[in-house]
Design a protein around this motif. Structure first.
Motif, PDB file in Angstrom:
ATOM      1  N   PRO A 135       0.801  -1.230   0.000  1.00 17.03           N
ATOM      2  CA  PRO A 135       0.000   0.000   0.000  1.00 17.03           C
ATOM      3  C   PRO A 135       0.834   1.281   0.000  1.00 17.03           C
ATOM      4  O   PRO A 135       0.533   2.223  -0.722  1.00 17.03           O
ATOM      5  N   GLU A 136       1.905   1.310   0.815  1.00 22.56           N
ATOM      6  CA  GLU A 136       2.692   2.540   0.896  1.00 22.56           C
ATOM      7  C   GLU A 136       3.415   2.834  -0.421  1.00 22.56           C
ATOM      8  O   GLU A 136       3.543   3.991  -0.830  1.00 22.56           O
ATOM      9  N   LEU A 137       3.866   1.754  -1.112  1.00 20.23           N
ATOM     10  CA  LEU A 137       4.505   1.954  -2.411  1.00 20.23           C
ATOM     11  C   LEU A 137       3.470   2.313  -3.471  1.00 20.23           C
ATOM     12  O   LEU A 137       3.754   3.106  -4.379  1.00 20.23           O
ATOM     13  N   MET A 138       2.288   1.745  -3.374  1.00 20.86           N
ATOM     14  CA  MET A 138       1.225   2.065  -4.322  1.00 20.86           C
ATOM     15  C   MET A 138       0.865   3.547  -4.243  1.00 20.86           C
ATOM     16  O   MET A 138       0.778   4.235  -5.266  1.00 20.86           O
ATOM     17  N   VAL A 139       0.667   4.043  -3.033  1.00 24.96           N
ATOM     18  CA  VAL A 139       0.299   5.447  -2.854  1.00 24.96           C
ATOM     19  C   VAL A 139       1.388   6.361  -3.401  1.00 24.96           C
ATOM     20  O   VAL A 139       1.116   7.320  -4.131  1.00 24.96           O
TER      21      VAL A 139
END
Length: 246
Positions: A160-164
């Protein structure tokens, strides 16, 4: 001027929603603006605020450098796709794009029902480039590509953090391609740009207020309200398109 005054509360509400939820400015503002404006004008009105909001988002992300290192083909080819998409928007009949925008919004509303995969999948550089190109094309013609982001994240199990971080950068690069597309056609001017610049302080203030109130807002109720509004807007855009072809 009355059309631009119609746009101001929509832009401020969308900026507040982005601050409160961490996403949603173009997703909410574009279809709402298209209810009363041509899609070209709606995109012009949102370009400068979107760039500003994404810069704030990127600067607050701790892992954007890692995201850029691992997924650089996505934001790189988003520039190319959005430039091409903007050329299409400026040189073809824009009325069908209302239907496309409605379908993209509906795609976002239905995307959370997709099952996804259980383990992370590696996507080769050419696949990331093709995905980025597709994102850019959608950004260029309808200013929204959220459904593809959700589907990609589900299918690859992207952290999630890389996606954002990756898609905040991609949003910014797509705006770069759009601006270049408008400039190449001498279309990055007029009352929409002036209005966007004059109201930018209000947009930033609305974004800041949303961020400050994020912890006090019932996020789930807020998301349900947002989804309800988007369903109504998508259905109305389809009705508008049908009326133009009858």
């Amino acid at each position: 001027m009355s059309e631009l005054l119609f746009a101001l509360p929509i832009i401020l509400i969308a900026a507040f929603a982005h601050g409160a939820l961490g996403f949603g400015f173009p997703l909410l503002s574009t279809p709402l603006l298209v209810l009363g404006l041509e899609i070209r004008s709606a995109i012009l009105l949102t370009l400068i605020p979107t760039v500003t909001i994404n810069l704030f988002s990127i600067l607050s992300e701790a892992r954007w450098k890692e995201a850029l290192r691992r997924f650089w083909p996505i934001p790189t080819f988003t520039i190319v796709g959005s430039f091409i998409g903007t050329q299409l928007l400026l040189t073809t009949d824009p009325s069908p794009y209302r239907l496309l925008l409605a379908l993209v919004v509906i795609g976002y509303l239905l995307s959370d029902r997709l099952p996804g995969t259980r383990r992370e999948r590696h996507v080769p550089a050419w696949g990331l480039a093709l995905f980025g190109l597709t994102l850019g094309l959608l950004a260029g013609v309808v200013n929204v590509f959220a459904p593809l982001i959700v589907i990609f994240a589900l299918e690859t199990r992207m952290k999630p953090e890389l996606m954002v971080a990756t898609f905040n950068v991609s949003f910014l690069t797509s705006k770069t391609g759009q601006i270049a597309g408008f400039v190449s056609r001498d279309a990055f001017q007029g009352p929409e740009i002036t209005f966007a610049l004059l109201t930018l302080p209000l947009v930033i203030a609305s974004l800041w207020l949303g961020i400050r109130l994020r912890k006090r807002i019932d996020v789930e109720s807020y998301k349900k309200a947002l989804r309800f509004v988007l369903w109504i807007v998508a259905i109305y855009l389809i009705i508008q398109w049908v009326m133009t072809v009858i």
